[in-house]
Design a protein around this motif. Structure first.
Motif, PDB file in Angstrom:
ATOM      1  N   TYR A   1     -17.723  -1.120  11.637  1.00  0.00           N
ATOM      2  CA  TYR A   1     -16.575  -1.912  12.061  1.00  0.00           C
ATOM      3  C   TYR A   1     -15.912  -1.222  13.243  1.00  0.00           C
ATOM      4  N   GLN A   2     -15.358  -2.012  14.157  1.00  0.00           N
ATOM      5  CA  GLN A   2     -14.598  -1.426  15.262  1.00  0.00           C
ATOM      6  C   GLN A   2     -13.198  -1.099  14.768  1.00  0.00           C
ATOM      7  N   MET A   3     -12.758   0.104  15.066  1.00  0.00           N
ATOM      8  CA  MET A   3     -11.435   0.572  14.653  1.00  0.00           C
ATOM      9  C   MET A   3     -10.381  -0.055  15.561  1.00  0.00           C
ATOM     10  N   ILE A   4      -9.347  -0.673  14.968  1.00  0.00           N
ATOM     11  CA  ILE A   4      -8.288  -1.294  15.754  1.00  0.00           C
ATOM     12  C   ILE A   4      -6.960  -0.566  15.597  1.00  0.00           C
ATOM     13  N   ASP A   5      -6.532  -0.342  14.334  1.00  0.00           N
ATOM     14  CA  ASP A   5      -5.200   0.224  14.118  1.00  0.00           C
ATOM     15  C   ASP A   5      -5.120   0.916  12.757  1.00  0.00           C
ATOM     16  N   ILE A   6      -4.040   1.685  12.562  1.00  0.00           N
ATOM     17  CA  ILE A   6      -3.742   2.298  11.263  1.00  0.00           C
ATOM     18  C   ILE A   6      -2.320   1.905  10.890  1.00  0.00           C
ATOM     19  N   ASN A   7      -2.141   1.264   9.713  1.00  0.00           N
ATOM     20  CA  ASN A   7      -0.820   0.889   9.202  1.00  0.00           C
ATOM     21  C   ASN A   7      -0.657   1.440   7.791  1.00  0.00           C
ATOM     22  N   ASP A   8       0.350   2.267   7.568  1.00  0.00           N
ATOM     23  CA  ASP A   8       0.613   2.845   6.239  1.00  0.00           C
ATOM     24  C   ASP A   8      -0.662   3.410   5.609  1.00  0.00           C
ATOM     25  N   SER A   9      -1.406   4.188   6.357  1.00  0.00           N
ATOM     26  CA  SER A   9      -2.672   4.817   5.958  1.00  0.00           C
ATOM     27  C   SER A   9      -3.763   3.808   5.546  1.00  0.00           C
ATOM     28  N   TYR A  10      -3.625   2.543   5.974  1.00  0.00           N
ATOM     29  CA  TYR A  10      -4.710   1.561   5.830  1.00  0.00           C
ATOM     30  C   TYR A  10      -5.262   1.253   7.216  1.00  0.00           C
ATOM     31  N   LEU A  11      -6.589   1.134   7.310  1.00  0.00           N
ATOM     32  CA  LEU A  11      -7.243   0.879   8.592  1.00  0.00           C
ATOM     33  C   LEU A  11      -7.309  -0.620   8.864  1.00  0.00           C
ATOM     34  N   THR A  12      -7.104  -1.000  10.118  1.00  0.00           N
ATOM     35  CA  THR A  12      -7.361  -2.368  10.547  1.00  0.00           C
ATOM     36  C   THR A  12      -8.692  -2.324  11.289  1.00  0.00           C
ATOM     37  N   LEU A  13      -9.677  -3.065  10.764  1.00  0.00           N
ATOM     38  CA  LEU A  13     -11.045  -3.008  11.284  1.00  0.00           C
ATOM     39  C   LEU A  13     -11.523  -4.395  11.694  1.00  0.00           C
ATOM     40  N   LEU A  14     -12.397  -4.421  12.699  1.00  0.00           N
ATOM     41  CA  LEU A  14     -12.953  -5.669  13.225  1.00  0.00           C
ATOM     42  C   LEU A  14     -14.465  -5.651  13.025  1.00  0.00           C
ATOM     43  N   ASP A  15     -15.020  -6.711  12.407  1.00  0.00           N
ATOM     44  CA  ASP A  15     -16.476  -6.753  12.232  1.00  0.00           C
ATOM     45  C   ASP A  15     -17.151  -7.526  13.370  1.00  0.00           C
ATOM     46  N   ASP A  16     -18.485  -7.642  13.290  1.00  0.00           N
ATOM     47  CA  ASP A  16     -19.272  -8.297  14.348  1.00  0.00           C
ATOM     48  C   ASP A  16     -18.874  -9.747  14.557  1.00  0.00           C
ATOM     49  N   GLY A  17     -18.441 -10.417  13.481  1.00  0.00           N
ATOM     50  CA  GLY A  17     -18.103 -11.838  13.564  1.00  0.00           C
ATOM     51  C   GLY A  17     -16.682 -12.101  14.025  1.00  0.00           C
ATOM     52  N   GLY A  18     -15.945 -11.063  14.402  1.00  0.00           N
ATOM     53  CA  GLY A  18     -14.579 -11.249  14.868  1.00  0.00           C
ATOM     54  C   GLY A  18     -13.547 -11.309  13.746  1.00  0.00           C
ATOM     55  N   GLU A  19     -13.986 -11.058  12.503  1.00  0.00           N
ATOM     56  CA  GLU A  19     -13.059 -11.055  11.363  1.00  0.00           C
ATOM     57  C   GLU A  19     -12.417  -9.677  11.236  1.00  0.00           C
ATOM     58  N   THR A  20     -11.111  -9.655  10.919  1.00  0.00           N
ATOM     59  CA  THR A  20     -10.461  -8.363  10.695  1.00  0.00           C
ATOM     60  C   THR A  20     -10.254  -8.151   9.202  1.00  0.00           C
ATOM     61  N   ARG A  21     -10.171  -6.888   8.827  1.00  0.00           N
ATOM     62  CA  ARG A  21      -9.858  -6.539   7.441  1.00  0.00           C
ATOM     63  C   ARG A  21      -8.919  -5.342   7.441  1.00  0.00           C
ATOM     64  N   GLU A  22      -8.023  -5.317   6.467  1.00  0.00           N
ATOM     65  CA  GLU A  22      -7.015  -4.259   6.408  1.00  0.00           C
ATOM     66  C   GLU A  22      -6.912  -3.684   5.006  1.00  0.00           C
ATOM     67  N   ASP A  23      -8.042  -3.671   4.275  1.00  0.00           N
ATOM     68  CA  ASP A  23      -8.003  -3.254   2.869  1.00  0.00           C
ATOM     69  C   ASP A  23      -8.615  -1.874   2.613  1.00  0.00           C
ATOM     70  N   LEU A  24      -9.041  -1.192   3.671  1.00  0.00           N
ATOM     71  CA  LEU A  24      -9.637   0.129   3.478  1.00  0.00           C
ATOM     72  C   LEU A  24      -8.645   1.228   3.829  1.00  0.00           C
ATOM     73  N   LYS A  25      -8.536   2.216   2.941  1.00  0.00           N
ATOM     74  CA  LYS A  25      -7.631   3.331   3.172  1.00  0.00           C
ATOM     75  C   LYS A  25      -8.244   4.316   4.161  1.00  0.00           C
ATOM     76  N   LEU A  26      -7.372   5.003   4.891  1.00  0.00           N
ATOM     77  CA  LEU A  26      -7.798   6.093   5.749  1.00  0.00           C
ATOM     78  C   LEU A  26      -8.397   7.171   4.858  1.00  0.00           C
ATOM     79  N   PRO A  27      -9.635   7.628   5.144  1.00  0.00           N
ATOM     80  CA  PRO A  27     -10.225   8.656   4.275  1.00  0.00           C
ATOM     81  C   PRO A  27      -9.428   9.967   4.345  1.00  0.00           C
ATOM     82  N   GLU A  28      -9.507  10.733   3.261  1.00  0.00           N
ATOM     83  CA  GLU A  28      -8.808  12.022   3.233  1.00  0.00           C
ATOM     84  C   GLU A  28      -9.666  13.086   3.899  1.00  0.00           C
ATOM     85  N   GLY A  29      -9.034  14.204   4.200  1.00  0.00           N
ATOM     86  CA  GLY A  29      -9.769  15.348   4.733  1.00  0.00           C
ATOM     87  C   GLY A  29     -10.049  15.245   6.224  1.00  0.00           C
ATOM     88  N   GLU A  30     -11.113  15.950   6.628  1.00  0.00           N
ATOM     89  CA  GLU A  30     -11.464  16.079   8.046  1.00  0.00           C
ATOM     90  C   GLU A  30     -11.745  14.739   8.714  1.00  0.00           C
TER      91      GLU A  30
END
Length: 151
Positions: free
Chosen positions: A87-116
């Protein structure tokens, strides 16, 4: 008289059986109910009437914990259906990632991973870099496992 049955998910589509002796290093297997990447495999011959046993060592693909199991080589083990998507990285809101897939759909349900990895994503995002994140999906769980540069 009509019976009303509710359908429930058996979870069967998330894994498939494979004979223990057919598993390979760097493949995937369910160990103690967790999806793991096989990092070590040894087969031991047993006595006169026993089965050969396979000793499996795996790393949980989501938590990176080391898990081990021993299974007769003729028995079946569950193998998780693992999918990988970028997914293409777009933004980070409250430690959740805003991601864009190949079809132009966005998703905001994945948390920023911990650690490095999470720190690296935040740093690159802060610098305004364009990059892809790799998401692994297995047994109904998803997490970000890597970063790729966009050319």
């Amino acid at each position: 008289m009509a019976d009303d049955f509710e359908s429930g998910s058996s979870g069967a589509s998330q894994t498939y059986p494979m004979q223990c002796s057919a598993l390979r290093k760097n493949g995937f297997v369910m160990l103690k109910g967790r999806p793991c990447k096989i990092v070590e495999m040894t087969t031991s011959k047993t006595g006169k009437h026993g089965h050969a046993k396979v000793h499996l060592v795996g790393i949980d693909i989501f938590t990176s914990k080391k898990l081990e199991d021993i299974c007769p080589s003729t028995h079946n083990m569950d193998v998780p259906n693992v999918s990988r998507k970028d997914y293409q990285m777009i933004d980070i809101n409250d430690s959740y990632l805003t991601l864009l897939d190949d079809g132009g759909e966005t998703r905001e349900d994945l948390k920023l991973p911990e650690g490095e990895l999470g720190q690296d994503i935040e740093k690159r995002h802060g610098n305004g870099d364009s990059f892809l994140v790799t998401v692994l999906n297995a047994i109904g769980e998803e997490c970000v496992v890597g970063i790729k540069n966009l050319n």
